[in-house]
Design a protein around this motif. Structure first.
Motif, short mmCIF file in Angstrom:
data_model
loop_
_atom_site.label_atom_id
_atom_site.label_comp_id
_atom_site.label_asym_id
_atom_site.label_seq_id
_atom_site.Cartn_x
_atom_site.Cartn_y
_atom_site.Cartn_z
N PHE A 208 43.55 51.70 56.70
CA PHE A 208 42.48 51.51 55.72
C PHE A 208 41.16 51.31 56.43
CE2 PHE A 208 46.30 50.19 53.42
CZ PHE A 208 46.14 50.86 52.21
N ALA A 209 40.08 51.65 55.72
CA ALA A 209 38.73 51.48 56.25
C ALA A 209 37.83 50.96 55.13
CB ALA A 209 38.21 52.80 56.81
N ASP A 210 36.56 50.74 55.46
CA ASP A 210 35.58 50.26 54.48
C ASP A 210 36.08 49.02 53.76
OD1 ASP A 210 34.06 52.47 55.20
OD2 ASP A 210 34.81 53.69 53.56
N ILE A 211 36.58 48.07 54.53
CA ILE A 211 37.21 46.88 53.97
C ILE A 211 36.14 45.87 53.57
CG2 ILE A 211 38.81 44.98 54.45
CD1 ILE A 211 39.97 46.99 56.68
N GLU A 212 36.14 45.50 52.31
CA GLU A 212 35.18 44.53 51.79
C GLU A 212 35.94 43.35 51.19
OE1 GLU A 212 32.79 46.51 48.93
OE2 GLU A 212 31.87 47.89 50.38
N MET A 213 35.45 42.14 51.46
CA MET A 213 36.06 40.94 50.92
C MET A 213 34.99 40.16 50.17
SD MET A 213 38.73 39.89 53.96
CE MET A 213 39.54 38.67 52.92
N THR A 214 35.16 40.07 48.87
CA THR A 214 34.17 39.43 48.01
C THR A 214 34.68 38.07 47.57
OG1 THR A 214 33.47 41.59 47.19
CG2 THR A 214 32.84 39.66 45.88
N ASP A 215 33.83 37.06 47.71
CA ASP A 215 34.17 35.69 47.31
C ASP A 215 34.07 35.57 45.79
OD1 ASP A 215 34.34 32.98 46.85
OD2 ASP A 215 32.55 32.45 47.98
N LEU A 216 35.18 35.24 45.15
CA LEU A 216 35.19 34.96 43.71
C LEU A 216 35.60 33.50 43.52
CD1 LEU A 216 36.98 38.11 42.20
CD2 LEU A 216 34.53 37.70 42.45
N SER A 217 34.64 32.65 43.19
CA SER A 217 34.89 31.23 43.03
C SER A 217 34.52 30.82 41.61
CB SER A 217 34.07 30.41 44.03
OG SER A 217 34.38 30.80 45.35
N MET A 218 35.48 30.23 40.90
CA MET A 218 35.23 29.80 39.52
C MET A 218 36.34 28.84 39.10
SD MET A 218 36.25 33.35 37.58
CE MET A 218 35.40 34.34 38.82
N PRO A 219 36.10 28.04 38.07
CA PRO A 219 37.15 27.13 37.59
C PRO A 219 38.36 27.92 37.08
CG PRO A 219 35.01 26.49 36.72
CD PRO A 219 34.84 27.83 37.35
N MET A 220 39.55 27.37 37.30
CA MET A 220 40.79 28.00 36.86
C MET A 220 41.44 27.14 35.78
SD MET A 220 43.67 29.56 39.36
CE MET A 220 45.02 30.56 38.73
N TYR A 221 41.94 27.81 34.77
CA TYR A 221 42.49 27.15 33.58
C TYR A 221 43.96 26.78 33.82
CZ TYR A 221 44.20 26.91 28.71
OH TYR A 221 44.78 26.53 27.53
N TYR A 222 44.32 25.52 33.49
CA TYR A 222 45.69 25.06 33.67
C TYR A 222 46.35 24.60 32.38
CZ TYR A 222 45.52 25.41 38.74
OH TYR A 222 45.46 25.90 40.02
N GLY A 223 45.62 24.49 31.30
CA GLY A 223 46.24 24.07 30.05
C GLY A 223 45.21 23.68 29.01
N ARG A 224 45.65 23.68 27.74
CA ARG A 224 44.71 23.39 26.65
C ARG A 224 44.38 21.90 26.54
NH1 ARG A 224 49.63 24.71 24.47
NH2 ARG A 224 50.68 23.00 23.36
#
Length: 283
Positions: A208-224
């Motif tokens: 593989f080439a053109d490898i990009e790693m994007t940071d995705l940071s956000m709250p994660m849902y665990y229950g109502r």
């Protein structure tokens, strides 16, 4: 009854787990997992750049949400979901049939060695499915063979443990005060693809080439609410809690419930989380 898939010896324990108790746990909670990943799901599909006639391979498809949504986009193409868990795949097939997605199919297989055919797919995607291979180098090479030159491979993986408040907190509480070593970097754990340098090396060596790693940071849902999240989290960490004596287990359960209550918002129970969106091109 389906035939038992051929599994690489390095993935034997993973097969026992995912085609056993672990797979049953996530099958029962498939909707909860999809809810928890909702903030990341659209970013994964967008990065895959699926076209109306694309052929898509979904690695570690679980109950098939990514596979089904990819099939919806690629109405003139097809999507194949692959997983080790027969129970998750049964659910994936049932949901696809319910949604009348005739271009979505599912197979129980070890993607590390399964023969997908040469250059068969335009795109390969994976949402939390590639961290658990016993030999990630062999797995990525096998996946690369299945993608046509110029095709995309898009993955969503966990970042390091210290960037994921939820898992870090639950792991610490469930340890009952014991000092835990960090997850071993080469073992099949949720954090095996958290090191960007290691990921780039593995993907480059696999073709593989053109490898990009994007940071995705956000709250994660665990229950109502507190009880809903508590049930889900204690189920997920049941093995660790069982290892504690009665006194430490009771203390851990009280601490967990209190911590969950402190993370209750008007959108449910949320903990900080961080993922890598990994995008690469087959050479």
């Amino acid at each position: 009854m389906t035939d038992t898939p051929t599994v690489d010896s390095s993935n034997t324990d993973q097969f026992r787990s995912w085609d056993g108790g672990n797979g049953a746990f996530w099958t029962e909670r498939a909707e909860r997992f999809d809810e928890g990943m909702s903030g990341y799901h659209g970013e994964l599909l967008k990065a895959a750049e699926i076209q109306q006639d694309s052929t898509i391979l979904d690695i570690g498809c679980g109950s098939g949400q990514v596979t089904r949504d990819a099939a919806r986009i690629a109405r003139g193409g097809s999507a194949l979901g692959v997983d080790l868990s027969s129970t998750l795949l049964d659910l994936a097939r049932a949901l696809a049939a319910e949604e009348r997605l005739t271009n979505a199919a599912f197979v129980q297989a070890d993607a590390q060695l399964h023969d997908f055919g040469e250059s068969r797919f335009d795109v390969a995607v994976s949402r939390h499915g590639t961290m658990f291979f016993g030999d990630r180098q062999a797995a990525f090479a096998n996946i690369a063979r299945a993608i046509q030159p110029g095709g995309r491979f898009v993955q969503l993986t966990w970042q390091a443990l210290d960037r994921n408040e939820g898992i870090r907190t639950f792991r610490t509480i469930a340890s009952g005060g014991r000092e835990l070593p960090p997850p071993p970097p080469e073992a099949p754990t949720p954090f095996s693809l958290s090191d960007p340098d290691r990921v780039r090396q593995l993907l480059t060596e696999a073709g593989f080439a053109d490898i990009e790693m994007t940071d995705l940071s956000m709250p994660m849902y665990y229950g109502r609410d507190v009880e809903d999240a508590f049930d889900f989290i204690t189920g997920n960490f049941a093995s660790a809690l069982r290892q504690l004596d009665n006194e430490r287990r009771a203390h851990a359960i009280d601490a967990l419930r209190a911590d969950i209550a402190a993370h209750l918002t008007d959108r449910g129970v949320l903990y900080g989380a961080a993922h890598w969106l990994i995008n690469a091109r087959r050479t």
